[in-house]
Design a protein around this motif. Structure first.
Motif, mmCIF file in Angstrom:
data_model
loop_
_atom_site.group_PDB
_atom_site.id
_atom_site.type_symbol
_atom_site.label_atom_id
_atom_site.label_comp_id
_atom_site.label_asym_id
_atom_site.label_seq_id
_atom_site.Cartn_x
_atom_site.Cartn_y
_atom_site.Cartn_z
ATOM 1 N N ALA A 70 0.832 -1.207 0.000
ATOM 2 C CA ALA A 70 0.000 0.000 0.000
ATOM 3 C C ALA A 70 0.864 1.254 0.000
ATOM 4 N N VAL A 71 2.067 1.159 0.570
ATOM 5 C CA VAL A 71 2.909 2.338 0.725
ATOM 6 C C VAL A 71 3.611 2.691 -0.585
ATOM 7 N N LEU A 72 3.783 1.698 -1.471
ATOM 8 C CA LEU A 72 4.518 1.940 -2.714
ATOM 9 C C LEU A 72 3.885 3.066 -3.530
ATOM 10 N N GLY A 73 2.560 3.039 -3.622
ATOM 11 C CA GLY A 73 1.855 4.051 -4.397
ATOM 12 C C GLY A 73 2.107 5.445 -3.848
ATOM 13 N N GLY A 74 1.983 5.583 -2.535
ATOM 14 C CA GLY A 74 2.204 6.883 -1.909
ATOM 15 C C GLY A 74 3.590 7.426 -2.210
ATOM 16 N N ALA A 75 4.569 6.530 -2.183
ATOM 17 C CA ALA A 75 5.943 6.971 -2.418
ATOM 18 C C ALA A 75 6.157 7.388 -3.867
ATOM 19 N N VAL A 76 5.560 6.625 -4.806
ATOM 20 C CA VAL A 76 5.714 6.993 -6.220
ATOM 21 C C VAL A 76 5.101 8.368 -6.454
ATOM 22 N N VAL A 77 3.932 8.612 -5.851
ATOM 23 C CA VAL A 77 3.298 9.922 -5.989
ATOM 24 C C VAL A 77 4.227 11.004 -5.448
ATOM 25 N N ALA A 78 4.808 10.763 -4.266
ATOM 26 C CA ALA A 78 5.699 11.762 -3.668
ATOM 27 C C ALA A 78 6.898 12.027 -4.568
ATOM 28 N N ALA A 79 7.428 10.963 -5.183
ATOM 29 C CA ALA A 79 8.588 11.136 -6.058
ATOM 30 C C ALA A 79 8.233 11.987 -7.266
ATOM 31 N N VAL A 80 7.085 11.693 -7.869
ATOM 32 C CA VAL A 80 6.686 12.464 -9.049
ATOM 33 C C VAL A 80 6.442 13.924 -8.667
ATOM 34 N N VAL A 81 5.816 14.127 -7.490
ATOM 35 C CA VAL A 81 5.591 15.498 -7.013
ATOM 36 C C VAL A 81 6.931 16.232 -6.865
ATOM 37 N N THR A 82 7.929 15.533 -6.309
ATOM 38 C CA THR A 82 9.256 16.144 -6.145
ATOM 39 C C THR A 82 9.786 16.670 -7.473
ATOM 40 N N VAL A 83 9.767 15.776 -8.464
ATOM 41 C CA VAL A 83 10.332 16.139 -9.762
ATOM 42 C C VAL A 83 9.540 17.286 -10.385
ATOM 43 N N LEU A 84 8.205 17.209 -10.298
ATOM 44 C CA LEU A 84 7.384 18.279 -10.872
ATOM 45 C C LEU A 84 7.660 19.602 -10.160
ATOM 46 N N LEU A 85 7.836 19.549 -8.833
ATOM 47 C CA LEU A 85 8.099 20.782 -8.090
ATOM 48 C C LEU A 85 9.426 21.411 -8.520
ATOM 49 N N VAL A 86 10.478 20.562 -8.633
ATOM 50 C CA VAL A 86 11.777 21.109 -9.045
ATOM 51 C C VAL A 86 11.652 21.756 -10.420
ATOM 52 N N GLN A 87 10.935 21.056 -11.334
ATOM 53 C CA GLN A 87 10.759 21.621 -12.678
ATOM 54 C C GLN A 87 9.963 22.913 -12.635
ATOM 55 N N ALA A 88 8.906 22.940 -11.789
ATOM 56 C CA ALA A 88 8.074 24.139 -11.705
ATOM 57 C C ALA A 88 8.872 25.311 -11.140
ATOM 58 N N LEU A 89 9.717 25.034 -10.132
ATOM 59 C CA LEU A 89 10.518 26.119 -9.557
ATOM 60 C C LEU A 89 11.437 26.706 -10.621
ATOM 61 N N ARG A 90 11.930 25.826 -11.499
ATOM 62 C CA ARG A 90 12.831 26.324 -12.523
ATOM 63 C C ARG A 90 12.084 27.116 -13.600
ATOM 64 N N SER A 91 10.976 26.543 -14.087
ATOM 65 C CA SER A 91 10.303 27.206 -15.200
ATOM 66 C C SER A 91 9.490 28.410 -14.736
ATOM 67 N N GLU A 92 8.913 28.353 -13.528
ATOM 68 C CA GLU A 92 8.034 29.432 -13.094
ATOM 69 C C GLU A 92 8.745 30.467 -12.227
ATOM 70 N N GLY A 93 9.831 30.062 -11.554
ATOM 71 C CA GLY A 93 10.472 31.015 -10.651
ATOM 72 C C GLY A 93 11.928 31.272 -10.984
ATOM 73 N N GLY A 94 12.429 30.600 -12.028
ATOM 74 C CA GLY A 94 13.819 30.816 -12.404
ATOM 75 C C GLY A 94 14.802 30.334 -11.351
ATOM 76 N N VAL A 95 14.394 29.338 -10.527
ATOM 77 C CA VAL A 95 15.289 28.816 -9.501
ATOM 78 C C VAL A 95 16.195 27.751 -10.141
ATOM 79 N N ALA A 96 17.512 27.905 -9.957
ATOM 80 C CA ALA A 96 18.456 26.948 -10.537
ATOM 81 C C ALA A 96 18.163 25.540 -10.036
ATOM 82 N N GLU A 97 18.500 24.529 -10.879
ATOM 83 C CA GLU A 97 18.036 23.183 -10.581
ATOM 84 C C GLU A 97 18.604 22.635 -9.266
#
Lengths: 430, 313
Positions: A70-97
């Protein structure tokens, strides 16, 4: 497996299960880590391993068990959120990777720790498990599979290893293509974004499978270190994956046993053994190792010294001068070797070239003077500046290059200093 | 000093020290972040745990200066490890950082677990260096931390020009004869020192956030280094003090995560509302640009139909 001499079988079986669990999760991590390392995404692996924590805590809160499916799904979601957040910070806020990665994973990890602390009474998740796992307790949480009591974490590890292995095998060509030339892969229709997302999901899966065994932080060692060591040892990606898995599994076994002997944390010792494996690989790797490269440098220096000595003797003959004075013990050693290998002879109180020695010396001098001739024709350099570059390159020109330079300088008979260029051996000058 | 009712003197001193540490971390982190060294400091931070435990094992003492000296030695060794890997292998920088981080942290965990398994007296409390714990700091320790933070800020202030130049244009700095590698090493060593000073408050696992989040946040508000650096310091100060106050209010909550969460809160807010670089400002700018374009197109279309070309007649 007889870790504990004289102990009863059940006790040894517990150790065997713990080692098997560590080995299975290490294999999965090493497999995924190979692609992370060649794609320069090692630190994303680090970030994901930290950032899955809140996903795990929330999933546990919702009734899952650490190490359970049951925990695997939660972790995959968290991982994808991480990557999307890093990308969003870069594209929307100009924060270096790298800075964005630092912000996102420390924040998510902090959220996870605070949640785990705040909910400590309601959920079964020890903060120390979060940091460095509880491999030693893994064998006590079992599920029955076909009548056999199997540790839950081992089962999860096997399933995840199977999933990840099958997924990578099915998309291997695309993974390799995307790893080495993402632009070209995209151009010929490889779904690079999907391939990357799959890799990230695989990273999240192996991270969660390893979570109970080694905790959130030491996963990064299991992901990156075996792959980085394998990269030093072999060239082909498929072999790199195989070697990484072998190194990961070996470290899991050795680390566990070392921890048992030293009475300390198995997860910590697995990371330490991985570090030792990397250090050994960096030293003894056949082509890239410190020893191999040192030996190659020493061989080159020796060849240069021998060739220089031969060339000096040849020039002394040419100038009808006496033999040149040896300049140091290195020269005496080179002279001894040249004599043993039949390229020079002792002639009274002076050295003389044998036929093979003369041929080799002429090749070196020919390279030298051809290069000077070429430089003199094509580069505006004063005469006294021609010697140093030629002195260096004379050891590196092959017969083919010499012929092409000769054609280029138009069959020049002498170098810019007016000395004759020796002819190529085995064929008369045109 | 007049003392607010109910807050002991020790707590006030610790709060002041944590404020100083937060400020210094923001200031020094600014140059680290501009120089793209955010994750290098993370490797050094994770290595400090092994240094703390090794210092305790070697000396048998557990006073803060001894432990932090060990932590600093370990951080410098970790940075040295990175340099060695870069010099002698073809492992790329990202993997090298992950190797140093993972292996050194594993060593720290193994040492820590080994000590607690043997029940060595006096070892209790070392695990607080994992996630941070300010409650046990004495006034003397806190004063020493504040002094170290002040010294770090002073060093940066003295080398402000060099640090700025190297952070923004290392190629130009090298071309004009600055010892770029030396300044770079100094900067990274200062980052490591800052990570060590922040260790008692934020812990090895999360102290990086103290040197990364405030500068990244400040960068959203300004384009000027002269503004960014003190602003990052101020944000670090707020995060550190806010985090310590929050964790003191909640039993058993480690300090590190709460500091990070306060900093992350300031960052999230800034990400949306910052002028120019904030999300709202960017949206508004995009809408304004689209509107202005539409206006000009409309005017151009109208002009073609009615008004004579001004250049014409």
């Amino acid at each position: 497996m007889n870790l504990v001499p004289g102990s009863e079988g059940g006790f040894a079986a517990l150790h065997a299960w713990a080692i098997a669990t560590a080995a299975v999760v290490a294999a999965g991590c090493a497999l995924v880590g190979t692609l992370l390392v060649v794609r320069r995404m090692s630190l994303l692996g680090d970030a994901i391993s930290h950032a899955v924590l809140p996903g795990i805590v929330l999933a546990v809160l919702a009734g899952g068990r650490p190490g359970g499916f049951a925990v695997l799904g939660g972790a995959v979601v968290a991982a994808v959120v991480t990557v999307l957040l890093v990308q969003a910070l870069r594209s929307e806020g100009g924060v270096a990777e790298d800075a964005g990665t630092g912000v996102v994973f420390t924040t998510l990890f902090a959220v996870g720790v605070v949640l785990a602390s705040a909910l400590a009474r309601r959920i079964d998740l020890d903060p120390s498990c979060v940091l460095y796992g509880v491999l030693e307790f893994v064998p006590f949480d079992t599920v029955a599979v076909a009548g056999l009591e199997v540790p839950r974490a081992f089962l999860t590890g096997v399933v995840v290893l199977g999933l990840v292995g099958a997924g990578l095998a099915a998309t291997w060509k695309d993974q390799v293509f995307a790893a080495f030339d993402a632009e070209a892969a995209r151009a010929v229709g490889v779904p690079v974004a999907a391939v990357t997302t799959g890799l990230l999901a695989a990273t999240a899966l192996v991270t969660v499978a390893s979570f109970e065994a080694v905790g959130a932080i030491l996963v990064v060692a299991m992901l990156v270190v075996p792959a980085a060591a394998a990269e030093l040892l072999v060239r082909r990606l498929a072999w790199m994956a195989v070697v990484a898995v072998v190194l990961g599994v070996a470290a899991a076994c050795l680390g566990y046993m070392a921890a048992y002997r030293l009475d300390t944390s198995a997860a910590g010792m697995i990371a330490v053994v991985l570090g030792l494996e990397y250090a050994v690989a960096a030293i003894v790797a056949p082509e890239d190792g410190v020893l191999a490269r040192g030996a190659a440098r020493a061989r080159l220096a020796w060849r240069v010294r021998c060739e220089d000595l031969l060339a000096r003797l040849w020039r002394a003959d040419e100038a009808r001068a006496g033999p040149p004075a040896a300049t140091g013990p290195g020269d005496w050693a080179a002279a001894a070797w040249l004599r043993v290998s039949g390229r020079i002879v002792r002639d009274g109180d002076r050295w003389g070239l044998t036929a093979p020695g003369r041929a080799e010396a002429e090749t070196v001098v020919r390279s030298h003077r051809l290069w000077e001739a070429w430089l003199g024709r094509h580069v505006e350099l004063p005469l006294d500046h021609l010697h140093p570059p030629a002195e260096w390159i004379e050891h590196h020109l092959g017969a083919d290059v010499r012929r092409r330079i000769e054609a280029e300088v138009g069959g020049e008979e002498s170098d810019p200093h007016g000395r004759a260029i020796p002819r190529e051996r085995g064929r008369p000058n045109a | 000093m007049s003392q607010p009712a109910g807050i002991p003197y020790n707590t006030l001193v610790v709060a002041a020290a944590v404020a100083a540490v937060g400020f210094a971390a923001g200031v020094i982190g600014s140059f680290g972040v501009l120089r793209r060294r955010a994750l290098v400091s993370d490797a050094a931070a994770h290595a400090t745990l092994a240094g703390v435990v090794a210092a305790f094992l070697a000396t048998g003492r557990r006073d803060l200066p001894t432990l932090l000296a060990g932590a600093f030695a370990a951080a410098v060794l970790a940075l040295g490890g990175l340099v060695v890997i870069r010099r002698f292998t073809r492992t790329r920088d990202d993997a090298a950082t992950a190797i140093v981080l993972g292996v050194s942290f594993g060593l720290g965990i193994a040492l820590l677990a080994g000590i607690s398994a043997r029940g060595i007296p006096g070892a209790g409390g070392l695990e607080h260096f994992l996630l941070g714990h300010t409650a046990a700091l004495t006034a003397g320790d806190a004063t020493a931390l504040a002094a170290a933070a002040a010294l770090a800020v002073l060093i940066v202030w003295l080398g402000l020009k060099e640090a700025t130049l190297v952070a923004f244009d290392p190629a130009f700095a090298a071309a004009t004869g600055w010892p770029v590698a030396l300044i770079d090493y100094a900067l990274v060593t200062l980052m490591a020192a800052m990570v060590v000073v922040g260790l008692p408050a934020a812990g090895a696992v999360l102290v990086t956030a103290l040197v990364v989040i405030p500068p990244v946040t400040a960068r959203l508000w300004t384009e000027r280094v002269a503004t960014m650096v003190p602003l990052a310091g101020a944000i670090g100060l707020v995060a550190a003090v806010g985090g310590v106050a929050t964790s003191n209010a909640v039993p058993r909550l480690p300090t590190g995560p709460t500091i990070v969460l306060v900093a992350a809160g300031v960052f999230s807010l800034s990400f949306f509302v910052a002028p120019r670089r904030g999300w709202f400002a960017r949206r508004r700018a995009a809408v304004d640009a689209a509107r202005a374009l539409a206006e000009r197109l409309r005017a151009a279309a109208a002009g073609e139909q009615t008004a004579p070309d001004p250049r014409g007649a």
